[in-house]
Design a protein around this motif. Sequence first.
Motif: not given
Ligand SMILES: Cc1cc2nc3c(=O)[nH]c(=O)nc-3n(C[C@H](O)[C@H](O)[C@H](O)COP(=O)(O)OP(=O)(O)OC[C@H]3O[C@@H](n4cnc5c(N)ncnc54)[C@H](O)[C@@H]3O)c2cc1C
Length: 571
Positions: A153, A155-157, A159, A164, A221-222, A226, A230, A237, A289, A513
């Motif tokens: 799965i 979303n933004t990549g 992780d 992802s 904060e970023c 999404g 994740g 936070h 989700v 975390y």
């Molecule tokens: C620059 C930067 C700053 C950040 N700042 C914060 C912050 O302030 N606070 C904080 O808490 N975290 C922060 N993070 C961490 C961030 O929460 C994680 O990287 C998170 O995993 C990103 O989720 P995503 O869905 O956007 O990304 P993805 O890399 O696409 O997905 C992350 C994980 O979620 C799973 N996933 C995605 N969508 C779904 C779905 N719809 N259903 C089931 N599984 C799904 C994927 O399979 C993967 O395992 C930061 C990360 C970065 C790169």
Amino acid sequence: MVVGMSRILCIGLAYLALHVFRVDAAAPPDSQCRVLPGDSLWPHIDAWKQLNTTVGGRLITTIPLGHVCHDPTYNETACAALEAGWSLPQMQWPTPEGFTAGYQQEASCNPYTPRESPCLQGNYVYYAINVSSAEDAAVGVKFAQENNIRLVIKNTGHDYLGKSTGKGALSVWTHHLKNIEFLDYTSAAWTGQAVKLAAGVQGFEANNAAAERGLTIVGGECLTVGIVGGFSQGGGHSLLSSRYGLGADQALEWEVVTAGGAVVTATPTENSDLYWALSGGGAGTYGVVISLTVKAYPDTVMAGATGGFSSQTLSADVYYGAIEVWHTVLPALVDAGAHVTWIIQRAFFTLYEISIPRGTEAELRELVKPWTDWLTEKQVPYQLNFTELPTYHTHIEKYLGPPPYGYDAVSSIVEGGVMLNRSTVAAHSKDIVAHIRNITTTTDFFFPAYAFNVSKSPSSPNAAIPAWRDMLIYLESQQFWNFTIPYETMAQQADILTNEVMPPLQALSNGAYMNEADFQNPNWKKDYYGSSYEKLKEIKKKYDPNDLFYATTAVGSDAWEMVEDGRLCRT
Ligand SMILES: Cc1cc2nc3c(=O)[nH]c(=O)nc-3n(C[C@H](O)[C@H](O)[C@H](O)COP(=O)(O)OP(=O)(O)OC[C@H]3O[C@@H](n4cnc5c(N)ncnc54)[C@H](O)[C@@H]3O)c2cc1C
Ligand SMILES: *[C@@H]1O[C@H](CO)[C@@H](O)[C@H](O)[C@H]1NC(C)=O
Ligand SMILES: *[C@@H]1O[C@H](CO)[C@@H](O)[C@H](O)[C@H]1NC(C)=O
Ligand SMILES: *[C@@H]1O[C@H](CO)[C@@H](O)[C@H](O)[C@H]1NC(C)=O
Ligand SMILES: *[C@@H]1O[C@H](CO)[C@@H](O)[C@H](O)[C@H]1NC(C)=O
Ligand SMILES: *[C@@H]1O[C@H](CO)[C@@H](O)[C@H](O)[C@H]1NC(C)=O
Ligand SMILES: *[C@@H]1O[C@H](CO)[C@@H](O)[C@H](O)[C@H]1NC(C)=O
Ligand SMILES: *[C@@H]1O[C@H](CO)[C@@H](O)[C@H](O)[C@H]1NC(C)=O
Ligand SMILES: *[C@@H]1O[C@H](CO)[C@@H](O)[C@H](O)[C@H]1NC(C)=O
């Protein structure tokens, strides 16, 4: 890790040539292992065509973004643009396969290896469904299940742990699910404003929609992370967390496609086990989700501060001593509602932000006074600027950077982190700072850190690791992934993190975390899930009995191991 590759034919057309590089060395099919392209059991092209028809033409054959930096599709202009922003999430998220984790990229197709070296599919997913509905996701899930294909799965990549992506995988790509719907919500857990966010909504999009209604939501904060993926499933936070709790604590209702292809709703009262697991028990493993409904809050005045000081004119004792004193003001700060971010490098202490929703500048000045008095007494030349801004949205524009995406966030990093509770910080501040001093002065690692207080129980129980609730500091250790030096050298740095940088901190910690942590941590089950691991695994078994969903360090990932060719096999 060495990337295996077998070039078979050479066909003149660039597209076909690329396609050829996608074929990996065939291994004997084995029902205990996922199939990879090239295996006899890999679905025939006609089966993929049929899948494509079923999803209305939304199946994409992925080609790694970096191909424009390699023959035969080299393009100087396109490659230069890619090279300039490769570590930034905005380069990777628009594509179905892109992700930022340097280790998992394995340098298989990036802008930094020679033009003549081929672009290899490596750990990039092989196909992706550009999901537009729960039905599209369900079709993908069933196809992967029936054909023994690895499912990812994305979303933004963003992780950091590379969760992802996956070799030879079919990806359910949620990025284009962008619906945002505001609701007057009533349930036992919450009566008030709420917002239903589709799986692909990013922080800045949710923030902007909320701002138009005079509301705020708990986002990262970023600003490009999404909300639904994740972040909320892994913990999450926010600058608002000391007031309102974790991202996971905001969850009211999840809409989920399970491994069997059913669409279910999970709330504190309906499929409550799934609700509990999804809210902080980790992403990518219980189901896909489709949407999440979260609490929304009235917009508020924000007190803020930013600043820092350089080590240049200071003795190391004073420089690192200032960090010990800094630790002493944190409990009162976070109990007043603050979220704080700072970064400790050899050369600078950067206080990135202090944010207090409903706080005043005068109150904030008073809270940091013991520390600023110490700095003044020791004649440390520091900067500290305060603000009191009328809304959350004006505050984040100042502290998180210009809209829409905020400051550029280099996201290809070597990453680890630990939770430190307040008795540990009080008793071991000296040891913690001594370790930071040792590591910052002898290596390229630096230490970003957060402080906030999420001790308040959520309105409905959830699986966020209990260690969050008495955490004072989240201490990370990072190094930028340097793409211009050999991959193996950076991989060694990742090992140094795991084996040398983290253990002394882990000895003082009772959790981490999972989203801002080391993918190689041998104690990931205990550190990322605490006492909930076995219960989470049972819930996963119920909703995903065949372990279809897999992600590194996700609950249930211990059912699989990666063998030599990067293939997933059952343990
Ligand atoms: C620059 C930067 C700053 C950040 N700042 C914060 C912050 O302030 N606070 C904080 O808490 N975290 C922060 N993070 C961490 C961030 O929460 C994680 O990287 C998170 O995993 C990103 O989720 P995503 O869905 O956007 O990304 P993805 O890399 O696409 O997905 C992350 C994980 O979620 C799973 N996933 C995605 N969508 C779904 C779905 N719809 N259903 C089931 N599984 C799904 C994927 O399979 C993967 O395992 C930061 C990360 C970065 C790169
Ligand atoms: C799926 O169908 C669409 C529309 O016909 C087409 O553009 C696309 O290339 C197809 N995808 C695959 C993997 O064949
Ligand atoms: C090379 O890339 C640039 C920028 O993306 C694009 O405008 C141009 O059309 C490409 N050239 C070729 C020959 O594909
Ligand atoms: C994915 O689908 C969306 C519409 O839902 C479309 O705008 C976008 O161009 C598609 N992306 C790709 C790469 O096919
Ligand atoms: C603090 O304010 C001063 C004066 O306006 C400015 O020069 C400085 O860059 C600011 N520092 C920070 C860290 O914001
Ligand atoms: C400093 O850290 C290194 C690991 O990078 C470790 O081997 C060494 O023992 C540490 N030194 C002290 C004084 O803690
Ligand atoms: C967090 O803040 C609350 C008050 O909001 C307080 O009761 C609690 O003791 C604080 N500290 C910890 C560790 O939770
Ligand atoms: C990467 O390493 C090279 C060589 O050591 C160095 O010159 C460069 O500054 C480094 N880049 C980053 C981003 O650290
Ligand atoms: C704080 O953390 C330490 C170290 O992990 C642990 O032993 C202790 O029980 C924790 N204290 C609280 C109050 O959680």
